[in-house]
Scaffold this active site. Structure first.
Site, PDB file in Angstrom:
ATOM      1  CG  LEU A   1      -2.013  -1.051   1.226  1.00 27.30           C
ATOM      2  CD1 LEU A   1      -2.562  -1.269   2.633  1.00 27.30           C
ATOM      3  CD2 LEU A   1      -3.125  -0.640   0.281  1.00 27.30           C
TER       4      LEU A   1
ATOM      5  CE  LYS B   1       9.981  -3.775   8.039  1.00 25.62           C
ATOM      6  NZ  LYS B   1       8.901  -3.609   9.000  1.00 25.62           N
TER       7      LYS B   1
ATOM      8  N   GLY C   1       8.763  -8.728  14.188  1.00 24.91           N
ATOM      9  CA  GLY C   1       9.295  -7.407  13.848  1.00 24.91           C
ATOM     10  C   GLY C   1       8.398  -6.273  14.329  1.00 24.91           C
TER      11      GLY C   1
ATOM     12  CG  ASN D   1       6.102 -14.431  20.467  1.00 22.54           C
ATOM     13  OD1 ASN D   1       5.238 -13.976  19.724  1.00 22.54           O
ATOM     14  ND2 ASN D   1       7.144 -15.100  20.015  1.00 22.54           N
TER      15      ASN D   1
ATOM     16  CE1 TYR E   1      -2.785  -3.121   5.575  1.00 25.56           C
ATOM     17  CE2 TYR E   1      -1.283  -2.853   7.419  1.00 25.56           C
ATOM     18  CZ  TYR E   1      -1.507  -3.159   6.097  1.00 25.56           C
ATOM     19  OH  TYR E   1      -0.446  -3.502   5.293  1.00 25.56           O
TER      20      TYR E   1
END
Ligand code: NAP
Length: 274
Positions: A20, A70, A134, A155, A217
């Site tokens: 996006l 990353k 992350g 976790n 989202y």
């Protein structure tokens, strides 16, 4: 119109075609009448340092970095911001305003999450973060710089929870029962993205009056957020984080405040099509 003078920003990662980021950033550049275009380049694992070298040789203005790059990009840039240093990970590459040949790596996800949390008073709050990948690590690091009382980290893989809890002095490995007493509960796992997903934790532990944040989202309301709302909690999805991390990137590249309304409008329009 794209001309010979147009500057270029890019997002790199793999997969990248559904990103996006081009929608959000091109809307921002257009709203501010900036002669900058934003494109997506598929770059596979192991090629992150070459992409940083390409940014230098092609004169790109800035880059967004997504999985799986990353960590390798954080090793390839010249300098890291304090957040990126702590995480050893970056989602943004920008040029030093004083010396454009120097490339900085930054991590805007955590600060983007915190900026998007409008319904939350951090002073002395108790926070539970479920997930230590992350996104969870970035959120723990950034929330840990706000005046919260404690961050309880849960976790599935406990060794990752222990490592993530090192990112903030107020963080520790927690237990699921911590959710009951929390002011803010954050789902930073990927559980909830698919219709068949189960809940990321026992929703019976949620209480009215809590704020429950899901970093997901799409869908805009996960089963977790629906259940939290049914139990009287306030809820927020991952859109504010997505928008605000992009707004921070925009400012890194342009030195200007981001046009959030234009970015939000473009993002909502795109998500409605998907
Ligand atoms: P990641 O590094 O792959 O981490 C995934 C996390 O989810 C880990 O904590 C993993 O636990 C956990 N998990 C996965 N499957 C699970 C399962 N079946 N049961 C329990 N835990 C499970 O991914 P990420 O980049 O952190 O992303 C996590 C979520 O955040 C995704 O939904 C992503 O879309 C969202 N996100 C949103 C934004 C935004 O701007 N809103 C930005 C980044 C990410 P283990 O460690 O035990 O495997």
């Amino acid at each position: 119109m794209i001309t010979g003078a147009t500057r270029v920003c890019a997002v790199i990662g793999d997969p990248i075609r559904h990103s996006l980021s081009p929608i959000i950033h091109n809307a921002a550049f257009a709203a501010m009448s900036l002669d900058i275009a934003y494109v997506a380049f598929p770059v596979s694992s192991g090629s992150g340092s070459q992409a940083v070298a390409a940014m230098r040789s092609l004169g790109l203005l800035g880059m967004s970095v997504t999985m799986p790059l990353k960590f390798e990009v954080a090793e390839a840039v010249d300098r890291l911001t304090p957040q990126a240093t702590k995480l050893q990970s970056c989602n943004t590459v920008f040029r030093d305003p004083e010396d454009p040949d120097v490339l900085w790596g930054d991590s805007t996800d955590g600060d983007g999450f915190v900026s998007g949390l409008t319904l939350f008073q951090p002073e002395n709050a108790r926070v539970v973060v479920v997930g230590a990948g992350g996104a969870g690590r970035a959120v723990i690091e950034a929330v840990g710089r706000s005046p919260v009382a404690e961050i309880s980290v849960l976790n599935r893989d406990p060794s990752k929870a222990s490592a993530a809890a090192q990112l903030a002095t107020v963080a520790r490995v927690g237990v699921e029962a911590d959710i009951t007493g929390a002011d803010l509960v954050i789902n930073a796992t990927s559980v909830g993205m698919r219709p068949e997903d189960k809940m990321p934790f026992d929703i019976e532990l949620l209480q009215a009056g809590q704020l429950v944040a899901d970093l997901i989202y799409h869908p805009s309301e996960t089963a977790l957020l629906r259940a939290a709302r049914d139990r009287g909690a306030s809820t927020t999805n991952g859109l504010p984080m997505l928008l605000n991390q992009a707004a921070l990137q925009f400012s890194r590249w342009t030195g200007q405040s981001a046009p959030l309304d234009a970015m939000r409008g473009a993002l909502q329009h795109e998500l409605a099509q998907r």
